[in-house]
Design an enzyme around this catalytic site. Sequence first.
Site, PDB file in Angstrom:
ATOM      1  N   HIS A 115       0.811  -1.229   0.000  1.00 55.79           N
ATOM      2  CA  HIS A 115       0.000   0.000   0.000  1.00 55.79           C
ATOM      3  C   HIS A 115       0.840   1.273   0.000  1.00 55.79           C
ATOM      4  CE1 HIS A 115      -3.519  -2.442   0.601  1.00 55.79           C
ATOM      5  NE2 HIS A 115      -3.148  -2.841   1.796  1.00 55.79           N
ATOM      6  N   ASP A 166      -2.804 -11.088  -1.378  1.00 57.17           N
ATOM      7  CA  ASP A 166      -3.234 -10.486  -0.117  1.00 57.17           C
ATOM      8  C   ASP A 166      -4.745 -10.204  -0.245  1.00 57.17           C
ATOM      9  OD1 ASP A 166      -1.582  -8.501   2.122  1.00 57.17           O
ATOM     10  OD2 ASP A 166      -3.651  -7.931   1.671  1.00 57.17           O
ATOM     11  N   HIS A 170      -6.214  -7.614   0.501  1.00 58.64           N
ATOM     12  CA  HIS A 170      -6.387  -6.202   0.106  1.00 58.64           C
ATOM     13  C   HIS A 170      -5.809  -5.954  -1.291  1.00 58.64           C
ATOM     14  CE1 HIS A 170      -6.324  -6.165   4.583  1.00 58.64           C
ATOM     15  NE2 HIS A 170      -7.361  -5.378   4.396  1.00 58.64           N
ATOM     16  N   ASP A 197      -3.401 -12.527   4.898  1.00 61.02           N
ATOM     17  CA  ASP A 197      -4.702 -12.137   5.466  1.00 61.02           C
ATOM     18  C   ASP A 197      -5.862 -12.658   4.622  1.00 61.02           C
ATOM     19  OD1 ASP A 197      -4.015 -10.412   3.416  1.00 61.02           O
ATOM     20  OD2 ASP A 197      -4.177  -8.574   4.610  1.00 61.02           O
TER      21      ASP A 197
HETATM   22 ZN   LIG Z   1      -3.781  -7.116   3.414  1.00 66.90          ZN
END
Ligand SMILES: [Zn+2]
Length: 432
Positions: A143, A178, A180, A267
Site C-alpha cells: 500500500h 493479499d 487487500h 490475510d
Molecule cells: Zn492485506
Amino acid sequence: MSRREMSGRKKKVAYFYDSEVGGMYYGPNHPMKPHRMSMAYELALAYELHKKMQIFSPRRCSAIEMAQFHSEDYVDFLSHVTPDNQEELAGQLKKYNLGEDCPVFDGLWDFCKLYTGASIQGAARLNQGHSDIAINYAGGLHHGKKSEASGFCYINDLVLAILELLKYHARVLYIDIDIHHGDGVEEAFYTTDRVMTLSFHKYGDYFFPGTGDLKDIGESNGKYYSLNVPLRDGIDDESFQNLYKPILARVMEIYQPGAVVLQCGADSLAHDRLGSFNLTLEGHGECLRFLKKFDVPILVTGGGGYTKKNVARCWAYETSIAVSTEIGNEIPDNLYHEYYAPDYNLHIQPWTTLENINTQADLEQTKRKIFQYLSAIDHAPSVQMHKLPPETYIPQFDDDVDLDTRFSQEERDLVTEHDAELYEGDYDQIGD
Ligand SMILES: [Zn+2]
C-alpha cells in the site's frame, strides 16, 4: 507446458531474514505484528528447510535507493521522525499519512531499510542468476505510496524490487494474493506495459483500500496491463484456484514475463483477524506451487496477515513449496511451539460456518472479462532494451548513506558477492 517448464531444474532458493525485524513493534492494539516473521523463520528451521536453501541477512537499503520511487521529502521525513519528535512534526505527520494506521514507532527507519533492502537484494540475486526464488517475508508492503504511508505500509519495497528487475527484464509480472488490493504497486505502474499487475482481493463494502475494480485496467501504454480480480467474502480454495490458475496460465502465455513478484499476504487465509476469506494453507500455497511450474525467477514476499500463528504456518509451508520439500502436519518443537496450541498442526481448517458469497456465475463472469482484456494484448510487448533505465539512474542529493550507491555494475556485483550469508543448504538434495 514447454520442455523448459517440464525440465524440473533444481531451484536455488534464497531466504532473507533479520531477527531485528521480528523485534519491531507497531504498538499496543495494532494488528500488524512483525514478530510473525520470527515465528515463520523458526518454524522453517524446525522443519529443517534451511538445509535446502541459502539464508541471508539483508543489507540495509539506502535513502537514495528508496527515492528511486518515493519522493525525497517523504524518504527524508521517514529517516528522521521518531516517537520522541513526532509531536513537534504533527503537520508533516499528517501530510505523509503517519499516525494511527501507520504509526511512528521505535526503529521504524531501520525497519524500512531492512525490509526494503531484502526485497531489492532478492531481485538483484534473481537478475544475476544467483537464485531462482528469493523470499522476503518482511517485505510486501503493497500500500506504500510515492509520497505517503498507507495501510501499515511505509516504503513500497515491491515497487523498488520491480524497478530492480526491470534493469534486466523487459517485462515483470506482479501477482498479489493479499486480501487487500495491491494499490500502491498498481498505481506505480499504471501507465506502463513493462509491468503487469494482477491482484486478487476483496472488493466492496468499503473494504480497504477501496480500489481494484474489475474495470480498472491501466491507462495509456499500460492499458490492459493492470488486472484486478475483485472477490467477496468467504472465497474458498477451490473457487480461488478456479480463477487463479486459468488466469495465470493465460497471463504467462500472453505476457511472457522475465521475472515474477508474488506478494503472499496471508490475510486471505481463513480465521484472519482482519480478513474474511476462507483459504487454507493448501489453497494459498497452491499459488506459488503453480507459478513455479513456469520456471521464471520469482521474488516471494510477505504482506498482510493478522492471526500471526497462521501467518507463520503459511509462510513456513510456502517456504517448503519453494524448496520442493514435503513437510509433515505435526509442528516440530520450536522456539514458539506454544503458539500452535491446541492441535500443534501445520494445516488449518476452513470455517464451516462462513458462507462463500461469490456465486459461480459471478466468478465465471469475472474470468471471462479478464480473458477479454488479455485478448486485447496481441502478444508480449517487445521492449527495446536500450529503453531500460541505466545503472546509474540515481537522483543526486545528499544523504546519510553508508554505501556509495552511485554504483557501477561492478560495484553492484561486489555488493551481491558480499551478501552476508548465514547458512548455505545442500542443493543436491533439492528435487523439483
Ligand atoms: Zn492485506
